[in-house]
Structures are given as structure tokens and as C-alpha cells.
Design a protein around this motif. Structure first.
Motif, PDB file in Angstrom:
ATOM      1  N   THR A  31       0.684  -1.440  -0.135  1.00 38.74           N
ATOM      2  CA  THR A  31       0.015  -0.291  -0.562  1.00 38.74           C
ATOM      3  C   THR A  31      -0.017   1.578   0.011  1.00 38.74           C
ATOM      4  O   THR A  31       0.244   2.376  -0.546  1.00 38.74           O
ATOM      5  CB  THR A  31      -0.591  -0.295   1.354  1.00 38.74           C
ATOM      6  OG1 THR A  31      -1.841  -1.155   1.172  1.00 38.74           O
ATOM      7  CG2 THR A  31      -2.169   1.571   0.754  1.00 38.74           C
TER       8      THR A  31
ATOM      9  N   SER B 258      -0.956   4.387 -13.819  1.00 39.86           N
ATOM     10  CA  SER B 258      -1.282   4.583 -12.446  1.00 39.86           C
ATOM     11  C   SER B 258      -1.690   3.180 -12.746  1.00 39.86           C
ATOM     12  O   SER B 258      -2.802   2.743 -13.236  1.00 39.86           O
ATOM     13  CB  SER B 258      -2.069   5.728 -11.950  1.00 39.86           C
ATOM     14  OG  SER B 258      -2.730   5.889 -12.489  1.00 39.86           O
TER      15      SER B 258
ATOM     16  N   ASN C 257      -5.155   1.661 -10.494  1.00 43.69           N
ATOM     17  CA  ASN C 257      -6.618   2.245 -10.018  1.00 43.69           C
ATOM     18  C   ASN C 257      -6.961   1.402  -8.849  1.00 43.69           C
ATOM     19  O   ASN C 257      -6.551   0.622  -8.372  1.00 43.69           O
ATOM     20  CB  ASN C 257      -7.935   2.149 -11.243  1.00 43.69           C
ATOM     21  CG  ASN C 257      -8.310   0.749 -11.136  1.00 43.69           C
ATOM     22  OD1 ASN C 257      -7.911  -0.509 -10.686  1.00 43.69           O
ATOM     23  ND2 ASN C 257      -8.170   0.579 -12.546  1.00 43.69           N
ATOM     24  N   GLN C 258      -7.989   1.556  -7.862  1.00 47.53           N
ATOM     25  CA  GLN C 258      -8.654   1.662  -6.705  1.00 47.53           C
ATOM     26  C   GLN C 258      -8.776  -0.102  -7.158  1.00 47.53           C
ATOM     27  O   GLN C 258      -8.521  -0.161  -5.786  1.00 47.53           O
ATOM     28  CB  GLN C 258      -9.577   2.273  -6.412  1.00 47.53           C
ATOM     29  CG  GLN C 258      -9.400   1.958  -5.051  1.00 47.53           C
ATOM     30  CD  GLN C 258      -8.417   3.031  -4.079  1.00 47.53           C
ATOM     31  OE1 GLN C 258      -7.828   3.388  -4.385  1.00 47.53           O
ATOM     32  NE2 GLN C 258      -7.934   1.868  -2.696  1.00 47.53           N
ATOM     33  N   GLY C 259      -9.076  -0.438  -8.077  1.00 44.39           N
ATOM     34  CA  GLY C 259     -10.055  -1.816  -7.976  1.00 44.39           C
ATOM     35  C   GLY C 259      -8.546  -2.441  -8.303  1.00 44.39           C
ATOM     36  O   GLY C 259      -8.213  -3.710  -7.138  1.00 44.39           O
ATOM     37  N   GLU C 260      -7.925  -1.610  -9.070  1.00 46.19           N
ATOM     38  CA  GLU C 260      -6.098  -3.033  -8.613  1.00 46.19           C
ATOM     39  C   GLU C 260      -5.106  -3.000  -7.583  1.00 46.19           C
ATOM     40  O   GLU C 260      -4.747  -3.994  -7.425  1.00 46.19           O
ATOM     41  CB  GLU C 260      -5.455  -2.432  -9.998  1.00 46.19           C
ATOM     42  CG  GLU C 260      -6.603  -2.286 -11.503  1.00 46.19           C
ATOM     43  CD  GLU C 260      -5.488  -1.374 -12.693  1.00 46.19           C
ATOM     44  OE1 GLU C 260      -5.917  -1.982 -13.758  1.00 46.19           O
ATOM     45  OE2 GLU C 260      -4.613  -0.495 -12.184  1.00 46.19           O
ATOM     46  N   LYS C 261      -5.627  -2.312  -7.072  1.00 51.81           N
ATOM     47  CA  LYS C 261      -4.980  -1.779  -5.643  1.00 51.81           C
ATOM     48  C   LYS C 261      -5.240  -2.776  -4.873  1.00 51.81           C
ATOM     49  O   LYS C 261      -4.875  -3.571  -4.100  1.00 51.81           O
ATOM     50  CB  LYS C 261      -4.730  -0.097  -5.521  1.00 51.81           C
ATOM     51  CG  LYS C 261      -4.128   0.203  -4.177  1.00 51.81           C
ATOM     52  CD  LYS C 261      -4.668   1.360  -3.374  1.00 51.81           C
ATOM     53  CE  LYS C 261      -4.343   1.682  -2.364  1.00 51.81           C
ATOM     54  NZ  LYS C 261      -4.846   2.981  -1.564  1.00 51.81           N
ATOM     55  N   SER C 262      -6.575  -2.734  -5.102  1.00 49.27           N
ATOM     56  CA  SER C 262      -7.217  -4.016  -3.855  1.00 49.27           C
ATOM     57  C   SER C 262      -7.387  -5.085  -3.769  1.00 49.27           C
ATOM     58  O   SER C 262      -6.715  -5.970  -2.954  1.00 49.27           O
ATOM     59  CB  SER C 262      -8.649  -3.116  -3.953  1.00 49.27           C
ATOM     60  OG  SER C 262      -9.793  -4.293  -2.942  1.00 49.27           O
TER      61      SER C 262
ATOM     62  N   GLU D  73      -3.845  -5.983  -3.125  1.00 48.45           N
ATOM     63  CA  GLU D  73      -3.730  -6.292  -1.746  1.00 48.45           C
ATOM     64  C   GLU D  73      -4.227  -7.446  -1.213  1.00 48.45           C
ATOM     65  O   GLU D  73      -3.310  -7.892   0.547  1.00 48.45           O
ATOM     66  CB  GLU D  73      -4.197  -4.331  -0.717  1.00 48.45           C
ATOM     67  CG  GLU D  73      -3.512  -3.207  -1.147  1.00 48.45           C
ATOM     68  CD  GLU D  73      -4.148  -1.784  -0.618  1.00 48.45           C
ATOM     69  OE1 GLU D  73      -3.558  -1.363  -0.622  1.00 48.45           O
ATOM     70  OE2 GLU D  73      -5.055  -2.449  -0.581  1.00 48.45           O
TER      71      GLU D  73
END
Lengths: 194, 548
Positions: free
Chosen positions: B77, B282, B284-289, B292
Motif C-alpha cells: 500500500t 497509474s 486504479n483503486q480496484g487494481e490496488k485492492s 493488497e
């Protein structure tokens, strides 16, 4: 734990009862083995083998005599069997010329208490010691000894005679025995520290 | 018994004396009898040690499990945003399993590869990769020395599918073998066939990245890719119809060590069309989630023991000292005379003794816990030796040993014949109390200071010990003689070790050097013998370890 309880437990192969029986009789039986053996290690090996036989054959004990006597017979026979496996032993019980052997005074134990006699017995040659143990201490006849050791009865007698003479000599040298020439009198010398 | 009137008194006397004679056997005899009668209970101590060791490892394993996941999630993160800048430096791509590569090289001179801003030779390495539906596969991305940007078209991507499509690419592999920049890879590809593509080749000279995510279009098309078993434009057509394939990557080594703070999280987009490209966009939030979650639930499990367990071999030459303690000295518990009078002075002053050399050697498994703590356990062979200066009289002399009664608090004596004297005699002789032991050391090491190459630790171990063999010379009650009595050796004992050492890292190995104190917690001999012997060994421990 009474003797009956110990016997009943040993018949069930109960470890606690076996431990109790071993604890009660092992010191005296090790003393028996020690008289036959070359050293303590050998005596303990004999004791171990003897007690394994005791526990394995405990169901054969008929309560017709003392339990200690029954155990003692097994242990003595075990000692003899162990000795017979040793070639040196079979040589030693046959030698008649051993009569020339003498024990030097400096080889005799110098500190004597209740066990000094046993140490003196152990100084004897193996064949002498075995016959003397069986005849004078364990109470076997020369005929029985002959059968046990696979020797002639007369050989047992002669071995014992020489063993006795040698042991007397040792005990007299250590002033444990006094033997006047005119008659045989056994006197135990009181120890200085008793 | 036959009667001999002249000797009745003699035989009675002998018999009486002999009947009174008792000796107390060592514990070994009863243990042997017991083991013979109850063979099922023969090895309780060894079993207990194994259970204890296993429990220790299990506790360490469970206590460290959750921590890894949290750390990984946090670092991901925190660092992913800084990761994109490194992507532009990467020139080629390798997809492989965790340790070995099966490499496919596609030359930029063919139609299979279209590059943008190409400076030198571009290469695509595709491993025997299988994208599974649960996304649990690990792939690795590598860079070579060229600053190329690779673009993959549909034919290149078809290599992912398996052997059939790899065969399809064999001609281009043969023709472009010289273009590979990684020497190891060249060797692997020399005898190019479809099967040779499965040969492993170590990526030792390459920077590797673990691809931790791929988008759905690869995963879901796994079945279609494997269905192709011949050279067919159909493959290309099918793949051409797909959208871009996106992979997220980070250095595999960093993931293995669970320390990715300095690394880049990289997004790679591979197009199935002629305009494939690598994007520095960059996440996105879905990928980051998803990343993680993947790191939390998958990655730590796969790398749990990796880099944390090491095996250690060591040897410790030592100087062994001993301390005697006479339990009968202050207790007149039934023995008169000899022992009490001789025990007025410290027993250590009544003997002439000197230290001797001993050695310990063994191996450990070491497990790295957080905060510089290491847990270790293994097997060890000890050789202890101590020298007693005595005299040999060449003839046996009767003497007595003081013993503690097992049934009451009294002392008794057993008698032995021995030629060895403590004070005077014919010939000077050195007697050696020595043992060979098997022990199971278990303990902890704590890091006090250090950097990447050198660390300073202190450690302690507890060592349940079994005495395999040995010699024991016991001091007599009057202190005048020594009696050889091996049966009095304690078969089970306990040792404690304290050590501090420096560790140096070099070429994947770690060398440890430092002093060690080892002390024996119980007497060398059975507790029924009144004189206790405690040994202390001062040694230099030299060890070498390697991570599994």
C-alpha cells in the motif's frame, strides 16, 4: 507391598510390582552374582539376565518354598551359564595343577568390614571360586556341581579342597581367621572400627 | 550340602558373611530389565525430545504467520505509487516459474515482434507458464542490459499456451539465438526443439520481478490457448481479438525477503495487436485492492519459510574444567570414621586434577523470528574429558565408595578393589573421566547489533543429553583411591550453553565465530554417589550456516 501382592502383580506383568520385587531382592542377588563374576559390570549383566528370567518364569513359582530361594537358584544358574560360555572358565575348572597358586599378601584387600570375606573369595582363581561358591555358600553337593559345570564329581571335590585351603590362607593372612595347628577354630577378629 | 565336621564352622562362617553381602545395582540394570519386559516403552525420553522439538517449531511457525501478511500488505500500500518510474528501463520480458526458466526468444527482426523506440535487440522470454483461474501462478519479469521497450504481438503471446505453440516458434528461436543477452539463456536454447523449451535455466544474471497479477483476459482464455495443438492462424486470430493483457510486477527477491520498501511495483500492458505497448499508467483503486488482497492471502503463505530457515553446522573445541561437591562432607548420616574424617577439607583440594580438551559438534535448524531473534534446535555430539593425576600401584587395594541410600537419608559404603591411588604409589598416571554424549540443543539467539554484512548475537541453549559411553573414576570415601566405575555414569543429563558470536555474511553463507560457555546442570555420576562432579567447558564456537 507384600510378597503375595508383588507376585500377583508380576503375574499380571505390572511394572510397579516388578519394580518392587526387583528393589527388594536385587541387592542380595547382585552380591551373589558378584561372587561369581570377574567384576561389577559382569555381575550386573548376570543380574540383569537373571531377573529377566525371573519375571518371565514367575508363573512357574509354586509357593512351595521361599521366593528368595527360588530367585536365588535362577540367578545362580544364570551365573553358571554365563561363565560356561566363557572359554577361560571351562579351562579353569579343569586345571588340577592350580594347587600351586598362592595369593600374595599385598594383593589381599586391606580394608575389611562385613564384606571383606567376599573380596577375599573373589581373589581366588575362577574355577576355585566357582566351586567354593556353589558348595560352601549356595549349598550344592559335589554331584550337583559336577552336573552344573560338566565336570567330574571328584574334580569338584579337589577344586573345593584347594579353594578352601587357599581361602583359609588368605583369611589367616588377613587375621580374619585364626587357625591353631592342633584344631580348627574359626574366630572372627573384631574390626578396629566396630 | 555335604558335611565335613572339621570345616563346618569355616563354611558357616563363609556362608554367613556372604549372605550379609549386598550390593546396589546401577539404574542401568533395572532399565534394561524394564525395557526387556516392556519393549513398547523403550524410548520414552527420545520420543519426548522429538515432541518437544516439533512443538517448538510449531509454536514459532504459528506465531509468525499473521505478521508476514500484515507487513506485506502495508508495504504494498505504501510503495506502489513510487513504482512506475522503473518500468521504462526494462528491455525484455521473462515469464517463468519460481526458480527456473524455460525460455522463448522472439527476435525483433521477425514479424512477431514490433518495438517502439527500439535501440537494440529486443527479446521476449515466455516461460512454461500456466495462468490458472485462481491467479496463484508466479511469473517473473526480467531486464537485460538493453534499454529496449518490448512489444508483443499475438504470435508471441501464443507461446504462453504450451508446447504446441512453442514448437511453432522454434524457427525464430534458432535464428535469433545470438541475439540473447543473457549467457545462461543462450545455452538453454542451443538445441532448440519443443522439448528444449522446457529445460530449466537459472536466471542468475538477471534482475527478476514477480508478476503478482494478471488481468482476466489471460486467465479466462487458458482453455482456449491449450486447445491449440497445431500451427494455425486460428491462434492468432483468437488472441488478436482479445484486448490488452496487463501484468503487475515487483522484484521477486524483495518479495521473498518480505522487504519491498525500495522496490517498484510495475504495471505492464502487452497488447495482442500490432500496437502493443508498455504503459506507465497509474493503478486504479480496484487494481490496488486486488494486489493488497493477493499479497495478504496468498503471497505470505507461499514464501513463509523462504529465507527464514537456515541450517547451521558448527564445531566447538573447548577446555573442560570440573567442580567436585562432596555431599557427605557435612552429613554424618550413618557412616562412621573414614569418610567423615577425610571430608573436613574441600574435596577439590584433596585431589590433583587439571582441565583437558573436549569438543562439541553438530547441526542446527535456525528459524528467524522478528526483531532479530532466532530460534534454533538440532543434534549435537559432545566429547568431554577431564584429567586426574593419580598413581598406579599395579596391584588391587580394597577401598570403599560412599553412597546415598535411596530409601532413607543415610550413607552406606560399597567396596571395590582398585590399583589407583590418589596420594602415593609406584607410577604416576593420568586418569581421564570422559564421556561421549548425544544431545538435543534448543535455544534462542538475540541480535545485539550489526549491519548487512556483520552481526553480533548472544544466545543460550538447553541441551537434554544422553551419555553414549564414557569412563568414570570415583574418589573413595577416604580420599585415598580412585575406583573405575563406569556403571555410575548418569545416562541422562542436562547441559546449558551460553554464547556470544559475530556472524559474517559472504556469498550466501554466514560464518559465526565466538566464545561459548557450557555447563553441566547435574552430576556426571549417579546421585547415589556422594561426590558430585559438575563440568564446565569454555570453548570457541565456529559455525557456518546457509539459508534454505
Amino acid at each position: 507391598m507384600t510378597e503375595e501382592q508383588m507376585l500377583a502383580g508380576c503375574l499380571r506383568n505390572d511394572a510397579a510390582s516388578q519394580d518392587a520385587l526387583y528393589s527388594r531382592f536385587s541387592p542380595r542377588m547382585l552380591g551373589v552374582c558378584y561372587r561369581f563374576a570377574k567384576n561389577r559390570e559382569d555381575a550386573e549383566d548376570m543380574l540383569q539376565e537373571g531377573f529377566i528370567k525371573v519375571f518371565c518364569q514367575i508363573q512357574q513359582f509354586r509357593n512351595e518354598g521361599a521366593l528368595e530361594g527360588w530367585i536365588r537358584r535362577i540367578v545362580v544358574h544364570t551365573c553358571i551359564n554365563v561363565l560356561k560360555k566363557n572359554k577361560k572358565f571351562s579351562d579353569s575348572v579343569d586345571i588340577v595343577q592350580a594347587s600351586g597358586i598362592s595369593v600374595r599378601e599385598e594383593n589381599i584387600p586391606s580394608i575389611m568390614q562385613a564384606k571383606e570375606v567376599v573380596e577375599c573369595i573373589r581373589l581366588l582363581p575362577l574355577g576355585y571360586k566357582t566351586v567354593l561358591n556353589l558348595y560352601a555358600i549356595e549349598g550344592y553337593s559335589h554331584k550337583e556341581i559336577g552336573n552344573m559345570l560338566d565336570i567330574e564329581e571328584s574334580t569338584s571335590r579337589s577344586q573345593y579342597t584347594r579353594a578352601k585351603a587357599m581361602l583359609e590362607d588368605v583369611l589367616i593372612k588377613k587375621r580374619i581367621l585364626l587357625k591353631p595347628k592342633d584344631k580348627a577354630v574359626t574366630v572372627k577378629i573384631a574390626m578396629a572400627n566396630n | 550340602m555335604e558335611n565335613n565336621p572339621d570345616m563346618v564352622s569355616f563354611e558357616d562362617f563363609i556362608q554367613q558373611q556372604s549372605d550379609d553381602f549386598r550390593m546396589y545395582p546401577s539404574k542401568r540394570v533395572w532399565h534394561s530389565v524394564y525395557n526387556n519386559l516392556h519393549p513398547g516403552r523403550k524410548w520414552p525420553s527420545i520420543s519426548m525430545c522429538i515432541v518437544l522439538l516439533t512443538t517448538l517449531f510449531l509454536v514459532g511457525y504459528l506465531n509468525t504467520r499473521d505478521t508476514h501478511g500484515k507487513i506485506t500488505q502495508y508495504q504494498l500500500t505504501k510503495n506502489y505509487a513510487a513504482s512506475y518510474s522503473k518500468l521504462a528501463d526494462n528491455a525484455s520480458l521473462i515469464l517463468l516459474n519460481e526458480s527456473y526458466l524455460s525460455i522463448l526468444n522472439l527476435n525483433s527482426t521477425t514479424d512477431n515482434l514490433v518495438s517502439q523506440n527500439k535501440i537494440g535487440t529486443a527479446s521476449i522470454y515466455l516461460a512454461n507458464l500456466t495462468f490458472t483461474k485462481d491467479k496463484s501462478n508466479i511469473a517473473v519479469w526480467t531486464t537485460n542490459s538493453n534499454n529496449n521497450t518490448n512489444i508483443v504481438n499475438d504470435k508471441n503471446l501464443s507461446a504462453i499456451s504450451g508446447k504446441s505453440t512453442l514448437t511453432y516458434s522454434s524457427h525464430s528461436l534458432n535464428s535469433t539465438i545470438s541475439s540473447l543477452t543473457a549467457p545462461v539463456s543462450k545455452t538453454a536454447l542451443n538445441d532448440e526443439t519443443s522439448s528444449s523449451l522446457d529445460k530449466p535455466a537459472k536466471a542468475s544474471n538477471q534482475v527478476t520481478f514477480a508478476i503478482i497479477n494478471s488481468e482476466k483476459n489471460i486467465t479466462e482464455k487458458e482453455g482456449n490457448l491449450h486447445e491449440q495443438d497445431e500451427l494455425s492462424p486460428l491462434i492468432n486470430k483468437r488472441l488478436s481479438n482479445e484486448n490488452n493483457i496487463t501484468l503487475f510486477a515487483m522484484p521477486a527477491e524483495a518479495i521473498a525477503k518480505n522487504s519491498i520498501s525500495e522496490t517498484a511495483l510495475t504495471k505492464i500492458t502487452i497488447s495482442t495487436g500490432a500496437t502493443s505497448q508498455v504503459n506507465n499508467t497509474s493503478i486504479n483503486q480496484g487494481e490496488k485492492s486486488w494486489i493488497e488482497n493477493y499479497a495478504l492471502y496468498n503471497k505470505p503463505v507461499a514464501k513463509k519459510w523462504k529465507g527464514r530457515v537456515e541450517t547451521q553446522l558448527y564445531i566447538t573445541p573447548s577446555v573442560v574444567y570440573r567442580q567436585l561437591l562432596d555431599n557427605a562432607a557435612d552429613k554424618n548420616r550413618g557412616l562412621n570414621s573414614i569418610s567423615s574424617s577425610a571430608s573436613n577439607t574441600d574435596v577439590n583440594n584433596r585431589v590433583k586434577q587439571s582441565p583437558s580438551l573436549g569438543v562439541e559438534m553438530g547441526f542446527n535448524w535456525v528459524y528467524q523470528l522478528p526483531k532479530g531473534v532466532k530460534m534454533k534446535g538440532g543434534f549435537q555430539i559432545n566429547y568431554t574429558r577431564f584429567t586426574i593425576h593419580a598413581f598406579d600401584n599395579h596391584h588391587p587395594t580394597a577401598t570403599a565408595l560412599s553412597m546415598n541410600s535411596s530409601t532413607n537419608n543415610l550413607l552406606y559404603e560399597v567396596f571395590r578393589a582398585t590399583p589407583y591411588s590418589n596420594s602415593v604409589g609406584l607410577d604416576a598416571v593420568n586418569l581421564h573421566n570422559q564421556t561421549v554424549q548425544l544431545s538435543i540443543p534448543m535455544g534462542l539467539d538475540v541480535k545485539l547489533a550489526g549491519n548487512d554484512n556483520m552481526e553480533w548475537y548472544v544466545g543460550t541453549t538447553l541441551q537434554p543429553t544422553y551419555v553414549l559411553t564414557g569412563k568414570s573414576y570415583l574418589l573413595s570415601s577416604d580420599g585415598r583411591n580412585y575406583v573405575k566405575e563406569n556403571s555410575m555414569l548418569n545416562r541422562f543429563n542436562m547441559n546449558a550453553g551460553f554464547e556470544t558470536y559475530l556472524s559474517f555474511k559472504k556469498d550466501g553463507y554466514t560464518l559465526q565465530v565466538g566464545p561459548q560457555l557450557r555447563t553441566q546442570l547435574f552430576s556426571t555420576n549417579s546421585k547415589i554417589f556422594t561426590i558430585e562432579e559438575r563440568l564446565q567447558g569454555y570453548g570457541l564456537k565456529i559455525g557456518i550456516s546457509k539459508k534454505l
